[in-house]
Enzyme design. Structure first.
Site, mmCIF file in Angstrom:
data_model
loop_
_atom_site.group_PDB
_atom_site.id
_atom_site.type_symbol
_atom_site.label_atom_id
_atom_site.label_comp_id
_atom_site.label_asym_id
_atom_site.label_seq_id
_atom_site.Cartn_x
_atom_site.Cartn_y
_atom_site.Cartn_z
ATOM 1 N N LYS A 39 -11.533 94.306 -39.279
ATOM 2 C CA LYS A 39 -11.970 92.870 -39.428
ATOM 3 C C LYS A 39 -11.761 92.252 -40.960
ATOM 4 C CE LYS A 39 -16.543 92.027 -38.478
ATOM 5 N NZ LYS A 39 -17.029 92.668 -40.106
ATOM 6 N N THR A 63 -9.779 93.558 -43.141
ATOM 7 C CA THR A 63 -8.133 93.575 -43.238
ATOM 8 C C THR A 63 -7.636 92.435 -42.343
ATOM 9 O OG1 THR A 63 -8.196 95.952 -43.106
ATOM 10 C CG2 THR A 63 -6.254 95.141 -42.864
ATOM 11 N N ARG A 116 -17.631 89.788 -48.384
ATOM 12 C CA ARG A 116 -18.928 90.250 -49.265
ATOM 13 C C ARG A 116 -18.432 91.435 -49.843
ATOM 14 N NH1 ARG A 116 -22.062 92.672 -44.203
ATOM 15 N NH2 ARG A 116 -20.133 92.935 -43.587
ATOM 16 N N LYS A 132 -18.711 105.077 -43.946
ATOM 17 C CA LYS A 132 -18.031 103.708 -43.530
ATOM 18 C C LYS A 132 -16.839 103.656 -44.651
ATOM 19 C CE LYS A 132 -19.412 98.947 -42.941
ATOM 20 N NZ LYS A 132 -18.622 98.179 -43.877
ATOM 21 N N ALA A 165 -25.749 93.739 -42.209
ATOM 22 C CA ALA A 165 -25.441 92.550 -40.995
ATOM 23 C C ALA A 165 -26.598 92.896 -39.854
ATOM 24 C CB ALA A 165 -24.036 92.733 -40.475
ATOM 25 N N PHE A 182 -20.132 93.292 -38.805
ATOM 26 C CA PHE A 182 -20.193 93.825 -37.327
ATOM 27 C C PHE A 182 -19.680 93.037 -36.289
ATOM 28 C CE2 PHE A 182 -23.879 96.593 -39.401
ATOM 29 C CZ PHE A 182 -22.929 97.437 -39.707
ATOM 30 N N PHE A 221 -1.633 98.651 -34.131
ATOM 31 C CA PHE A 221 -1.675 100.214 -34.581
ATOM 32 C C PHE A 221 -0.101 100.485 -33.983
ATOM 33 C CE2 PHE A 221 -5.913 99.593 -35.499
ATOM 34 C CZ PHE A 221 -6.446 100.746 -36.151
ATOM 35 N N TRP A 260 -1.587 94.761 -41.478
ATOM 36 C CA TRP A 260 -1.841 95.982 -42.121
ATOM 37 C C TRP A 260 -0.553 96.696 -42.540
ATOM 38 C CZ3 TRP A 260 -0.491 101.114 -41.854
ATOM 39 C CH2 TRP A 260 -1.566 102.124 -42.502
#
Length: 558
Positions: free
Chosen positions: A73, A75, A96, A107, A275, A303, A383, A411
């Site tokens: 998210k 990225t 954030r 994480k 969150a 999230f 991906f 990415w």
């Protein structure tokens, strides 16, 4: 040759002096308070001078429920910001700040990844500009003053069994969840049970992210309920006399931080409320400042959309008077397969049927976002192992939902891999089709607000709340808190409160275990199921791999 890690990519970035980044948005050098050469705070006087400017278009990036397969998210937020700038739009990013606890735990950081990152990555994921340390200090000053007040005679008649203000630490430390304080005899006070939460779960963090200026910040801090008397009447932070000193500690932390992406585009990184406990969005002051300076502002909510987007709409937008123009919902083929029942170890093999089955989770999020009256586009975060047939299955499913899915390769390719998504998002934002409305009105009762979120967003059959909790909600309504929004605290991994129920589960209810009044932040928290306000470290924490190399450079952050 192995692909570069995120930190290697970030270290090789061709960063520009922060004054040049500010200049892109028309921020004069004297309005920036530099922290080194590549980060700065934006001065409050300059922010105040922007009040009469029109706002740009606000774009929210949210996602499906997180899975171990990864969604990307942040990225995507960074990549989309770069993509909008690449197609000639003046865009800024609002995200954030990272918490140290998850950084050293499991994480990782919160600066994006690959070639869609915000830099300086190392600073952002560590001490940054000291905002979290200031919040920790302000929170714990109040805790110390509460115990000090009790020690020196307790003129407010605080019931020491009902002190609700715990202490905080920006670290994952399960040993501190429940502690006994003030042991050691008369000189150390009155022994009582208490504990620590992680800093990002502090109400002070939520307040900093919702306050409009220092005056509003001080008022909200004063409004916080810290304890109760024997007759159950509340004791406020201002009763303790801590609100002024806390505001002093938070004076610099209130000013938004300006940094840059790998492609030298402006990014505001400010605040970081949990969150699944708080509202999970960056600060109102950063978002509003960005909207005055850019034509498009891309921000994210924590999230999945069932938590982050709902709170962004029902708490942040409602309280700050914001109206989003478009929503980007991030999904991956890998996550669809995992939602479709495929084990993580088997995600590399093509499985179109599992993708189709897993799309139920994506479909529910699309419907939910559309229910707020905001147009939504799905970003398929690419991906390398995704097959053309799997990607097409997602696109076909989303088209049947009345939306569109766009493959995004930010990415690997930065802005060049996301121009199609950026073009689509800009068209949606410019189209003027958004008719944003929160899920429920202010006048609805607190219990009805909780039930509305549970039924309409989670698709639960109902809510399990015992009479004691309903009576507590009614008491808060009688005290004047009935117009507050509700902040649902539940697992991020499922629409239900069972983290193992993936996909789009039905036939469940939402158990509300506890309710908490965050009077300063301005919402009522409903604790649903088992939620930790102080995480623990995993068996092999990331901290074991973080070190300085022979050149004095940081290794192991991700």
């Amino acid at each position: 040759m192995a692909p570069k890690t995120d930190i290697e990519i970030a270290r090789a970035a061709n960063k520009k002096p922060i004054q040049e980044i500010g200049d892109k948005l028309g921020i004069p050098s004297d309005a920036l308070l530099p922290y080194g050469h590549d980060k700065a705070k934006v001065g409050q006087d300059f922010i105040n001078s922007l009040a009469d400017r029109p706002d740009g278009k606000l774009i929210l990036v949210t996602a499906i429920n997180p899975t171990p397969a990864g969604e990307g998210k942040t990225t995507t937020t960074v990549g989309l910001g770069d993509g909008l700038n690449a197609i000639g739009r003046r865009a800024a990013i609002c995200i954030r700040e990272a918490s140290l606890g998850p950084n050293f735990g499991m994480k990782g950081g919160a600066a994006g990844g690959g070639y869609a990152q915000v830099v300086p990555m190392e600073d952002m994921n560590l001490h940054f500009t000291g905002d979290f340390h200031a919040i920790t200090s302000a929170h714990n000053l109040l805790a110390a003053m509460i115990d000090n007040h009790i020690y020196w005679g307790n003129a407010l008649e605080i019931d020491i069994r009902r002190v609700t203000w715990r202490r905080v630490l920006d670290m994952n430390d399960r040993a501190l969840r429940q502690i006994t304080a003030s042991l050691g005899g008369v000189a150390n006070g009155f022994p009582r049970e208490t504990g620590f939460d992680i800093t990002v779960a502090s109400e002070v963090m939520a307040i900093l992210c919702l306050a409009t200026d220092l005056k509003d910040l001080e008022k909200r801090l004063g409004d916080m309920i810290v304890a109760y008397r024997r007759d159950k009447s509340p004791v406020y932070c201002r009763d303790i006399g801590a609100d002024g000193a806390m505001t002093v500690l938070l004076k610099d932390a209130m000013q938004p931080n300006l940094v840059q992406t790998l492609e030298n585009n402006p990014a505001f990184v400010h605040g970081g409320p949990f969150a699944n406990i708080a509202h999970g969005c960056n600060s109102v002051i950063a978002t509003k400042t960005a909207l005055k300076l850019a034509d498009y502002v891309v921000t994210e909510a924590g999230f999945g959309a069932d938590l982050g987007a709902e709170k962004f709409f029902d708490i942040k937008c409602r309280k700050a008077g914001l109206s989003p123009a478009a929503v980007v919902l991030v999904a991956t083929v890998r996550a669809m397969k995992m939602n479709g029942g495929v084990a993580k170890a088997d995600l590399g093999a093509e499985n179109v049927d599992a993708v189709k089955k897993g799309c139920a989770n994506l479909g529910r999020h699309i419907e939910n976002v559309q229910g707020f009256g905001v147009p939504v586009v799905v970003a398929i975060n690419h991906f390398a192992g995704d097959s053309a047939a799997e990607v097409q299955a997602v696109k076909d499913f989303v088209a049947a939902q009345g939306s569109e899915a766009v493959l995004a390769k930010h990415w690997a390719d930065g802005s060049a891999g996301v121009t199609e998504l950026a073009t689509k998002v800009a068209a949606l934002a410019d189209g003027g089709s958004a008719a944003f409305a929160p899920l429920y009105p202010d006048a609805m009762s607190l219990s009805e607000k909780i039930e509305t979120v549970a039924k309409r967003i989670y698709r639960a059959d109902g809510v399990e709340m015992d009479q004691k909790i309903r009576a507590q909600l009614k008491e808060w309504e009688d005290q004047g808190y009935g117009a507050l929004p509700v902040c649902m605290a539940k697992t991020q991994y499922s629409f239900s409160t069972d983290p193992n129920l993936r996909g789009a589960p039905t036939g469940f209810s939402i158990p509300v275990r506890e309710v908490r009044l965050s009077a300063g932040a301005g919402f009522v928290v409903a604790i649903c199921g088992e939620i930790m306000t102080m995480p623990g470290l995993p068996s092999a924490p990331a901290a074991q791999s973080i070190r300085l190399n022979a050149d004095g450079e940081i290794e192991g952050l991700f």
